[in-house]
Write an enzyme that holds these catalytic residues in place. Sequence first.
Site, mmCIF file in Angstrom:
data_model
loop_
_atom_site.group_PDB
_atom_site.id
_atom_site.type_symbol
_atom_site.label_atom_id
_atom_site.label_comp_id
_atom_site.label_asym_id
_atom_site.label_seq_id
_atom_site.Cartn_x
_atom_site.Cartn_y
_atom_site.Cartn_z
ATOM 1 N N HIS A 59 0.648 -1.180 0.187
ATOM 2 C CA HIS A 59 -0.039 -0.153 -0.022
ATOM 3 C C HIS A 59 0.836 1.336 -0.063
ATOM 4 C CE1 HIS A 59 -3.882 -2.032 1.665
ATOM 5 N NE2 HIS A 59 -3.444 -2.746 0.486
ATOM 6 N N GLU A 61 1.312 3.687 2.120
ATOM 7 C CA GLU A 61 2.061 4.161 3.281
ATOM 8 C C GLU A 61 3.405 3.126 3.369
ATOM 9 O OE1 GLU A 61 -2.319 4.491 4.417
ATOM 10 O OE2 GLU A 61 -1.140 3.470 2.982
ATOM 11 N N ALA A 175 -27.972 4.496 -35.158
ATOM 12 C CA ALA A 175 -27.802 3.623 -36.026
ATOM 13 C C ALA A 175 -28.731 4.193 -37.339
ATOM 14 C CB ALA A 175 -28.457 2.241 -35.598
ATOM 15 N N LEU A 217 -16.034 -7.108 -26.759
ATOM 16 C CA LEU A 217 -16.062 -6.545 -25.492
ATOM 17 C C LEU A 217 -14.580 -6.663 -24.780
ATOM 18 C CD1 LEU A 217 -19.291 -7.776 -23.879
ATOM 19 C CD2 LEU A 217 -18.842 -5.747 -25.507
ATOM 20 N N GLU A 279 -22.499 -0.530 -22.205
ATOM 21 C CA GLU A 279 -22.410 -0.197 -23.564
ATOM 22 C C GLU A 279 -23.600 -1.082 -24.233
ATOM 23 O OE1 GLU A 279 -18.720 0.589 -26.156
ATOM 24 O OE2 GLU A 279 -17.352 -0.485 -24.483
ATOM 25 N N GLY A 281 -26.392 -0.595 -25.948
ATOM 26 C CA GLY A 281 -27.334 -0.066 -26.654
ATOM 27 C C GLY A 281 -28.491 0.607 -26.038
ATOM 28 N N SER A 286 -31.090 3.017 -21.382
ATOM 29 C CA SER A 286 -32.352 3.562 -20.526
ATOM 30 C C SER A 286 -32.550 2.790 -19.398
ATOM 31 C CB SER A 286 -33.533 3.337 -21.787
ATOM 32 O OG SER A 286 -33.193 3.993 -22.897
#
Length: 361
Positions: A59, A61, A175, A217, A279, A281, A286
């Site tokens: 880490h 620190e 599209a 993807l 991603e 569509g 929505s």
Amino acid sequence: MKNASDTTADAEVTALHRALELSLRGPRHGVNPQVGCVLLSPSGEVLGEGWHRGAGTPHAEVAALASAAEVHGPEAARGATAVVTLEPCDHHGRTGPCSVALIEAGVARVVYGAADPGRASSGGAERMRAAGLEVVAGVEAAAVEEAIRPWLTAVRHHRPFVTVKWASSLDGRAAAADGSSRWITGPEARADVHRRRADADAIVVGIGTVLADDPELTARGENGLLPHQPAPVVLGRRAVPDGARLHAHPLALRRFDGHDLDAVLGALYDDEVRSVFVEGGPTLASAFLAAGLADELVVYLAPTLIGGPFTALGELGVGSMDAQRRLTITGVDRLGDDLRIVARPATTTDTSATAPAATKE
């Protein structure tokens, strides 16, 4: 309650800014936050610096303590001040607690920006205070919280930070009338998408996108696959075809029926996914927006007009202007001929309310 100017020397504020700069060298993906640390002598000299380089590595620190010891000797941290972007952890995981490392190194004072909200990792400030260290919290907290907003959102709400992305023409079409969408945007915008994919733990699409576009993807650059790949996640009940390019992805495909987005995100969080890039569509975008689960929008606008029925977004449940979903734009940039707009829904989960003033604990 004391504010930053009352409790923190100018050298420590400068060191916090430096620690924040260092933190951004670490990976944005993964279960660990980006953290930076600067170790100061009692006179304000920089003794060592460090940042977290990824899961399983020291880490910030511990890296700063090692840097100081290498240059100034094993007792370099005794009486020093550790300036850290995030509250030192108090957790035994892949590595030991940073709070204990600072105590054992003889650090006298710790200054940090944001509190650690993790159930298992928080408590470092309390442990250090109990050991006699002087602890100052909340220094430049707003800047630190903004820098690690995705991780803070994930840990506080126990679900991944959700970025919804789409590309469209200026008239909002994703599209053409025949369904073709390659390519609305130019190469600069597409390269930016791949860089953002590489910053995420997972990339989410609907089965409709898989069937229509046969996407890989993956996160790719000019020379092939980028070092970090997001896990592919597909939502929907229809089967992924045997010959789909997704099956060649270097990481295992994860499937959900997508009926309950909260449950999907919860399952991904339990599987150590802290950020997702959506991603999939207009239907999937929505759905996340309508459910109030989008933390960030990344929209690429191309200087073209397409018309027709294929809009970039579908139904959001907005029946009147009073119900419109307002956005806060946080960035507008030109990428080649295209525009990239980054925005946050006004209803998005936030990492904090008003940033706290620095306090001495």
